[in-house]
Design a protein around this motif. Structure first.
Motif, short mmCIF file in Angstrom:
data_model
loop_
_atom_site.label_atom_id
_atom_site.label_comp_id
_atom_site.label_asym_id
_atom_site.label_seq_id
_atom_site.Cartn_x
_atom_site.Cartn_y
_atom_site.Cartn_z
N GLN A 90 -5.10 0.40 4.37
CA GLN A 90 -4.06 1.43 4.28
C GLN A 90 -2.68 0.80 4.13
OE1 GLN A 90 -4.37 4.74 4.03
NE2 GLN A 90 -6.58 4.48 4.03
N CYS A 91 -2.40 -0.28 4.86
CA CYS A 91 -1.11 -0.94 4.76
C CYS A 91 -0.90 -1.56 3.38
CB CYS A 91 -0.97 -2.01 5.84
SG CYS A 91 -0.73 -1.34 7.49
N ARG A 92 -1.96 -2.11 2.81
CA ARG A 92 -1.84 -2.65 1.45
C ARG A 92 -1.52 -1.55 0.45
NH1 ARG A 92 -7.06 -6.53 1.75
NH2 ARG A 92 -6.05 -8.30 2.74
N GLN A 93 -2.16 -0.39 0.59
CA GLN A 93 -1.86 0.73 -0.30
C GLN A 93 -0.41 1.18 -0.14
OE1 GLN A 93 -4.87 3.76 0.48
NE2 GLN A 93 -5.83 3.23 -1.47
N ILE A 94 0.05 1.28 1.09
CA ILE A 94 1.44 1.68 1.34
C ILE A 94 2.40 0.68 0.72
CG2 ILE A 94 3.18 1.91 3.17
CD1 ILE A 94 0.86 3.05 4.92
N CYS A 95 2.13 -0.60 0.89
CA CYS A 95 3.00 -1.64 0.32
C CYS A 95 2.99 -1.61 -1.20
CB CYS A 95 2.58 -3.01 0.84
SG CYS A 95 3.00 -3.26 2.58
N ASN A 96 1.83 -1.37 -1.80
CA ASN A 96 1.77 -1.26 -3.25
C ASN A 96 2.58 -0.08 -3.75
OD1 ASN A 96 0.18 -3.52 -3.61
ND2 ASN A 96 -1.74 -2.37 -3.59
N GLU A 97 2.50 1.06 -3.05
CA GLU A 97 3.27 2.24 -3.44
C GLU A 97 4.77 2.01 -3.31
OE1 GLU A 97 1.84 5.43 -1.01
OE2 GLU A 97 -0.15 5.39 -1.92
N MET A 98 5.19 1.23 -2.31
CA MET A 98 6.61 0.96 -2.08
C MET A 98 7.10 -0.27 -2.84
SD MET A 98 7.07 1.70 1.98
CE MET A 98 8.80 1.25 1.89
N ASN A 99 6.19 -0.97 -3.51
CA ASN A 99 6.52 -2.19 -4.25
C ASN A 99 7.12 -3.26 -3.33
OD1 ASN A 99 6.46 -3.74 -6.55
ND2 ASN A 99 8.50 -3.11 -7.21
N VAL A 100 6.49 -3.45 -2.18
CA VAL A 100 6.87 -4.49 -1.23
C VAL A 100 5.63 -5.32 -0.92
CG1 VAL A 100 8.77 -3.16 -0.22
CG2 VAL A 100 6.49 -3.00 0.79
N GLN A 101 5.85 -6.42 -0.20
CA GLN A 101 4.76 -7.35 0.11
C GLN A 101 4.36 -7.21 1.57
OE1 GLN A 101 5.95 -11.40 -0.35
NE2 GLN A 101 3.93 -12.22 0.10
N LEU A 102 3.06 -7.06 1.83
CA LEU A 102 2.54 -7.08 3.20
C LEU A 102 2.43 -8.53 3.62
CD1 LEU A 102 1.25 -5.63 5.65
CD2 LEU A 102 -0.95 -5.84 4.48
N LEU A 103 3.23 -8.92 4.59
CA LEU A 103 3.27 -10.32 4.99
C LEU A 103 2.05 -10.68 5.83
CD1 LEU A 103 7.03 -10.71 5.83
CD2 LEU A 103 5.83 -11.43 3.77
N ASP A 104 1.57 -11.87 5.64
CA ASP A 104 0.42 -12.42 6.34
C ASP A 104 -0.87 -11.65 6.09
OD1 ASP A 104 2.24 -14.25 7.46
OD2 ASP A 104 2.61 -12.92 9.16
N GLN A 105 -0.82 -10.60 5.27
CA GLN A 105 -1.99 -9.80 4.92
C GLN A 105 -2.78 -9.35 6.16
OE1 GLN A 105 -2.61 -8.77 1.69
NE2 GLN A 105 -0.59 -9.65 1.40
N THR A 106 -2.05 -9.04 7.23
CA THR A 106 -2.74 -8.66 8.46
C THR A 106 -1.92 -7.67 9.28
OG1 THR A 106 -3.95 -9.54 10.34
CG2 THR A 106 -1.82 -10.55 9.87
N VAL A 107 -2.57 -7.11 10.27
CA VAL A 107 -1.94 -6.18 11.21
C VAL A 107 -2.30 -6.63 12.63
CG1 VAL A 107 -1.99 -4.22 9.63
CG2 VAL A 107 -3.93 -4.61 11.14
N ALA A 108 -1.52 -6.17 13.60
CA ALA A 108 -1.77 -6.53 15.00
C ALA A 108 -1.88 -5.26 15.84
CB ALA A 108 -0.64 -7.41 15.52
N LEU A 109 -2.96 -5.15 16.57
CA LEU A 109 -3.18 -4.00 17.44
C LEU A 109 -2.22 -4.09 18.62
CD1 LEU A 109 -4.96 -1.52 18.09
CD2 LEU A 109 -6.44 -3.07 19.37
#
Length: 115
Positions: free
Chosen positions: A30-49
């Motif tokens: 989901q974060c990758r999709q959001i970043c693609n829509e906003m034309n930004v980069q998801l750093l570290d390609q990860t999330v933290a709970l």
């Protein structure tokens, strides 16, 4: 009797671990999709709970309410943080803190409880 209890606890731990991995992978997707829509980069390609709660849905079933943090970059240099709140496998809130102010992408006002 002790062996059965130990196996039951071990099974619960394995189930929780597998469920956590599924939710994490779904959140990264989901974060990758959001970043693609906003034309930004998801750093570290990860999330933290950062938070886990259990809440009832409208059908009366218990679902996890999960809050994940992530970081993005607009220019490859600066880092901006954001977070996603999931209720089960449904994104109910997404916020990204940019220098101009927070950007709220999903906002379902029916968040069951506070995170």
């Amino acid at each position: 009797m002790d062996a059965i209890l130990l196996l039951f606890i071990l099974g619960l731990v394995i189930w929780f671990w597998q469920a956590s991995l599924r939710y994490r992978e779904y959140t990264i997707f989901q974060c990758r999709q959001i970043c693609n829509e906003m034309n930004v980069q998801l750093l570290d390609q990860t999330v933290a709970l950062s938070s886990v709660r259990i809440r009832k849905d409208t059908d009366g079933k218990y679902r996890p309410l999960l809050k994940y943090h992530f970081e993005i970059s607009m220019d490859g240099v600066n880092r901006y943080d954001g977070y996603v709140i999931l209720f089960g496998f449904r994104v109910i809130y997404t916020e990204i803190n940019l220098p101009d102010g927070p950007v709220i992408l999903h906002n379902n006002n029916r968040i069951p409880g506070d995170l």
